[in-house]
Enzyme design. Structure first.
Site, PDB file in Angstrom:
ATOM      1  N   GLU A 179      71.766 -16.189  31.188  1.00  0.00           N
ATOM      2  CA  GLU A 179      70.566 -15.393  31.494  1.00  0.00           C
ATOM      3  C   GLU A 179      70.225 -15.498  32.977  1.00  0.00           C
ATOM      4  O   GLU A 179      69.096 -15.336  33.378  1.00  0.00           O
ATOM      5  CB  GLU A 179      69.385 -15.843  30.620  1.00  0.00           C
ATOM      6  CG  GLU A 179      68.840 -17.226  30.897  1.00  0.00           C
ATOM      7  CD  GLU A 179      69.409 -18.290  29.951  1.00  0.00           C
ATOM      8  OE1 GLU A 179      70.576 -18.115  29.505  1.00  0.00           O
ATOM      9  OE2 GLU A 179      68.716 -19.279  29.709  1.00  0.00           O
ATOM     10  N   HIS A 186      69.732 -12.475  18.552  1.00  0.00           N
ATOM     11  CA  HIS A 186      70.579 -12.342  19.743  1.00  0.00           C
ATOM     12  C   HIS A 186      70.742 -10.913  20.213  1.00  0.00           C
ATOM     13  O   HIS A 186      70.891 -10.666  21.398  1.00  0.00           O
ATOM     14  CB  HIS A 186      71.941 -12.963  19.469  1.00  0.00           C
ATOM     15  CG  HIS A 186      71.815 -14.351  18.943  1.00  0.00           C
ATOM     16  ND1 HIS A 186      70.953 -15.255  19.516  1.00  0.00           N
ATOM     17  CD2 HIS A 186      72.381 -14.956  17.896  1.00  0.00           C
ATOM     18  CE1 HIS A 186      71.028 -16.377  18.826  1.00  0.00           C
ATOM     19  NE2 HIS A 186      71.880 -16.216  17.840  1.00  0.00           N
ATOM     20  N   ASP A 233      66.356 -16.266  36.969  1.00  0.00           N
ATOM     21  CA  ASP A 233      66.598 -16.753  35.611  1.00  0.00           C
ATOM     22  C   ASP A 233      65.473 -16.225  34.710  1.00  0.00           C
ATOM     23  O   ASP A 233      64.294 -16.288  35.078  1.00  0.00           O
ATOM     24  CB  ASP A 233      66.613 -18.292  35.641  1.00  0.00           C
ATOM     25  CG  ASP A 233      67.105 -18.869  34.344  1.00  0.00           C
ATOM     26  OD1 ASP A 233      68.314 -19.093  34.221  1.00  0.00           O
ATOM     27  OD2 ASP A 233      66.254 -19.077  33.442  1.00  0.00           O
ATOM     28  N   ASN A 239      65.462 -15.590  22.269  1.00  0.00           N
ATOM     29  CA  ASN A 239      66.637 -15.373  21.405  1.00  0.00           C
ATOM     30  C   ASN A 239      66.398 -15.924  20.010  1.00  0.00           C
ATOM     31  O   ASN A 239      66.719 -15.279  19.016  1.00  0.00           O
ATOM     32  CB  ASN A 239      67.836 -16.127  22.004  1.00  0.00           C
ATOM     33  CG  ASN A 239      68.872 -15.187  22.543  1.00  0.00           C
ATOM     34  OD1 ASN A 239      68.922 -14.033  22.170  1.00  0.00           O
ATOM     35  ND2 ASN A 239      69.697 -15.699  23.433  1.00  0.00           N
TER      36      ASN A 239
END
Ligand code: C2E
Length: 351
Positions: free
Chosen positions: A262, A232, A219, A227
């Site tokens: 993610e 983005h 992760d 972000n």
């Protein structure tokens, strides 16, 4: 329900649904890209469906609707419809080719029987022939019938050749559709559907031959913060960066996949625990080794780090249980400071 939406889109409600989709996207500050528009049409056509529920959950939670998210949703909820359409098209072409081949074969069969009858007739006429003119007429008949059967055979050959080519083209196209339906469009890694299938297969294989199998989940640390700070588009590039490291380091027989937003996963068949741990440490270091730049402004984005958890399959263990233990190890990595690798077995030992 997809079919119901598609029917509506060619009916009296079509413009009203399209307008509502654009208004709803605007109200939610979602860009009216073609993919978002398709998602919103499906969502408004079936607000209680799985896609509708997921979009409403995201909007309620204030989660950003990025290109990556749209692609994940499309991969999860839209392709089956697209795939069905592609398969229907392929079925139609195949039907057409098969009936054209069947028709050509039946014509050839009739022509062969007629030719057989001509030969038999000629044999009878030859016995009864009386003189050169009659013989010449029989030979002329025979050579006419032979030329015709030759032409018929050539036509059949051409038809078969065309159909073979069309069927080969179709099978290539279907293979491409199959590959697309298994690939995450943003990162080009295997998507979740492909990954679930491969994990299940790997578990079955390990069960059958008693071979080793490990599973890792990764992760990206603080991805949401990233972000929110950089936008983005840059977030999507970070996903592609991590994916590019994974695709270099997890070549077959390993399988790397984008598992969720993610989150990534890797299957390691037939490797020992120290080998898997070494590979994952290498991946973690490699990802964090580069300082990224924001392409539009050249701002320094700093390094991206990942937290990793992995588990080595126990005898008889199911895919769900293996995934659960790898996930628990990932959360242990997160809890103990991120940017690290944790093995599920270490948690068991510590308990
Ligand atoms: P991409 O932008 O499509 O780039 C593909 C590959 O082209 C990169 O693979 C790299 O080999 C090369 N490349 C592209 N732009 C540059 C550049 O400005 N300098 C150099 N030296 N090479 C470049 P790589 O490195 O594996 O990256 C894969 C993807 O990860 C990239 O796809 C991009 O989406 C993302 N990425 C990697 N590094 C950065 C970065 O510093 N900033 C941003 N915003 N994205 C990055």
């Amino acid at each position: 329900m997809k079919e119901a939406v598609e029917t509506t889109l060619r009916g009296p409600e079509a413009y009203s649904l399209a307008r509502r989709a654009v208004e709803a996207m605007e109200a939610a500050s979602v860009w009216p890209t073609p993919l978002n528009f398709e998602l919103w049409l499906q969502y408004l056509g079936d607000p209680d469906g799985a896609l509708g529920r997921e979009i409403e959950r995201m909007l309620a939670a204030g989660e950003p609707f990025t290109e990556a998210v749209a692609e994940m949703l499309a991969a999860e909820y839209l392709p089956r419809g697209r795939l069905t359409e592609e398969i229907r098209d392929a079925g139609r072409v195949l039907d057409r080719e098969l009936s054209s081949v069947t028709e050509a074969i039946s014509k050839a069969h009739k022509a062969q029987s007629a030719y057989g009858r001509t030969l038999e007739g000629a044999a009878g006429s030859l016995e009864a022939a009386d003189g050169a003119p009659q013989l010449r007429a029989i030979v002329a008949d025979l050579s006419g019938a032979t030329r015709k059967i030759k032409r018929d055979n050539e036509t059949l050959e051409k038809k078969l050749e065309l159909s073979t080519r069309e069927i080969a083209r179709l099978s290539e196209h279907l293979e491409q559709v199959r590959r697309d339906s298994m690939t995450d469009a943003l990162t080009n890694l295997a998507n979740r559907k492909a990954f679930d299938e491969q994990l299940e297969n790997a578990c079955q294989a390990a069960l059958a031959d008693g071979g080793r199998l490990s599973l890792a989940v990764l992760d990206i640390d603080h991805f949401k913060r990233f972000n929110d700070t950089w936008g983005h588009q840059t977030g999507d590039q970070v996903l592609r960066y991590v994916a590019s490291v994974l695709s270099k380091s997890a070549k077959p027989p390993r399988v790397a996949a984008r598992y969720g937003g993610e989150e990534f996963a890797i299957i390691f068949p037939s490797e020992s625990l120290p080998e898997v741990e070494g590979a994952l440490e290498g991946i973690r270091r490699e990802i964090g080794s580069r300082s990224l730049r924001r392409r539009s402004t050249n701002d320094d984005l700093g390094a991206v780090t990942v937290s990793i958890g992995f588990a080595h399959r126990r005898s008889g263990e199911t895919a769900v249980s293996l995934l659960g233990r790898a996930d628990a190890a990932l959360y242990a990595s997160k809890r103990s400071g991120r940017n690290r690798v944790t093995c599920a077995d270490w948690l068991d030992d510590a308990a």
